[in-house]
Motif scaffolding. Structure first.
Motif, PDB file in Angstrom:
ATOM      1  N   PRO A   1      18.059 -15.942  -3.011  1.00  0.00           N
ATOM      2  CA  PRO A   1      18.026 -15.474  -1.611  1.00  0.00           C
ATOM      3  C   PRO A   1      19.393 -14.962  -1.147  1.00  0.00           C
TER       4      PRO A   1
ATOM      5  N   LYS B   1      12.577 -12.844  10.419  1.00  0.00           N
ATOM      6  CA  LYS B   1      12.291 -12.009   9.247  1.00  0.00           C
ATOM      7  C   LYS B   1      11.746 -10.643   9.664  1.00  0.00           C
TER       8      LYS B   1
ATOM      9  N   VAL C   1      11.848 -13.620  -0.465  1.00  0.00           N
ATOM     10  CA  VAL C   1      12.760 -14.730  -0.768  1.00  0.00           C
ATOM     11  C   VAL C   1      13.270 -15.458   0.474  1.00  0.00           C
ATOM     12  N   SER C   2      13.059 -14.909   1.660  1.00  0.00           N
ATOM     13  CA  SER C   2      13.619 -15.515   2.870  1.00  0.00           C
ATOM     14  C   SER C   2      12.680 -16.549   3.469  1.00  0.00           C
TER      15      SER C   2
END
Length: 381
Positions: free
Chosen positions: A5, A69, A178-179
């Motif tokens: 990440p 996000k 990935v977050s």
């Protein structure tokens, strides 16, 4: 620590910075293409900074509703569209509008990524994580002038911007996978702007951020013009020299993060600004190539050291519910008055006197402000 990440976040911050930093080495070409003055060319960065600052100011608030996000992804879609649009633009006034929209799009990232970083990683690692993440900006400042100088051998400056725009539309796909979205209970907590504005942390960090932004990105924006037109250095060589001088900033971002964890953010903030101001003063006196190169390296290195310490200070002196808003507010102040006005003012000074005089007084002001770091509060969290 989780490295994948952090690597993706690093790439995003590099790209965010690259889309803005690319205009500095390209500025002499844009200036000639549009037949504008130094001040008018520097004014593009004022439009960029205004949009960037407004975006940082409000994105911390709406990101908690939209989601951190989603806010980042929407911002990068906006960057991609703007870069593609610039490719086909000839009008000076449209350029100003697009620089403003680019600022709006790029400004959504930092207020949203700081809560994500502090959610994923433990507080004892925040200095290191933020330092590694922030090194992407320094690496961008170092590499972009070199990549631009190389790319111009094969592509027009408009096509270089086109490539950057396409990458901006692709990279967020990897970020999404990935977050991690910060805890909903935290993100839904609300802090009023009036309460934040009563916090002296905001005003101290705001002033410090003006100095740091002016020393780093503000001065960076006009340095190619200074080297080419006032020091008489050839275009390609000036951009190569300019780019190489930025390499120290890449390492100092990481080192600053580790030193911040060890010595504390107050010491690092004061020391970094003092050395940045002093090296800016020396840069104004540099006349031969060796002295210019040495002072460029020192100035670029020390001016970047501030940011990991500043992000760490804000993270440790605020709750997660207000962290994004405070980050956005503090750095929007820095962007408007540091990154935005510095190129314009230096351009005006150059039109009437010289870049050298403007750089000298910028160094004096930055050095004088460094003591403010010592009056910040002790760590709260």
């Amino acid at each position: 620590m989780r490295f994948l990440p952090l690597f993706i976040f690093w790439c995003l911050w590099f790209l965010n910075h690259a889309t803005r930093a690319s205009f500095s080495p390209l500025l002499p070409l844009i200036k000639d293409s549009l037949s504008i003055t130094h001040a008018e060319a520097g004014g593009f960065f004022s439009s960029l900074s205004l949009g960037f600052a407004l975006s940082m100011l409000v994105s911390g608030r709406f990101a908690s509703n939209l989601g951190y996000k989603k806010t980042i992804v929407v911002g990068y879609i906006g960057i991609g569209i703007v870069m593609l649009w610039i490719r086909f633009t000839e009008n000076y006034h449209i350029f100003h509008l697009l620089f403003f929209l680019l600022g709006i799009s790029t400004g959504t990232y930092i207020p949203s990524i700081i809560p994500i970083l502090t959610e994923i990683y433990e507080s004892r690692h925040w200095g290191k994580v933020i330092g590694i993440h922030d090194s992407a900006a320094s690496f961008s400042i170092f590499s972009i002038p070199i990549l631009i100088a190389f790319g111009l051998k094969f592509l027009s400056w408009r096509n270089i911007l086109l490539i950057l725009g396409v990458i901006c539309l692709v990279l967020p796909i990897f970020f999404w996978k990935v977050s991690v979205e910060p805890n909903k209970e935290y993100s839904q907590s609300r802090t009023r702007y009036i309460d934040i504005l009563k916090n002296r942390l905001v005003w101290i960090m705001g002033i410090l951020s003006i100095m740091a932004s002016g020393s780093s990105i503000g001065l960076y924006s006009i340095l190619p013009l200074y080297l080419i037109e006032e020091r008489g250095i050839e275009f390609g060589y000036a951009n190569m020299l300019f780019g190489i001088s930025r390499i120290g900033g890449f390492f100092i971002s990481i080192i600053s993060g580790f030193l911040t964890d060890h010595f504390g953010y107050r010491t690092m903030i004061s020391l970094s600004l003092f050395l940045a101001g002093l090296s800016t003063l020396l840069l104004s006196f540099a006349s031969n190539l060796v002295f210019i190169m040495i002072t460029l390296i020192l100035q670029a290195t020390f001016s970047i050291a501030y940011f990991p310490a500043a992000f760490s200070a804000i993270s440790k002196l605020t709750s997660i519910s207000e962290r994004s808003t405070v980050t956005g507010l503090v750095f929007s102040i820095g962007v408007i008055f540091g990154m935005g006005l510095t190129p314009l003012i230096l351009g005006l000074v150059a039109d009437h006197f010289s870049f050298q005089k403007g750089i000298f007084w910028l160094g004096v002001i930055i050095t004088s402000s460094s003591f403010l770091g010592k009056i910040l509060a002790e760590e709260r969290n």
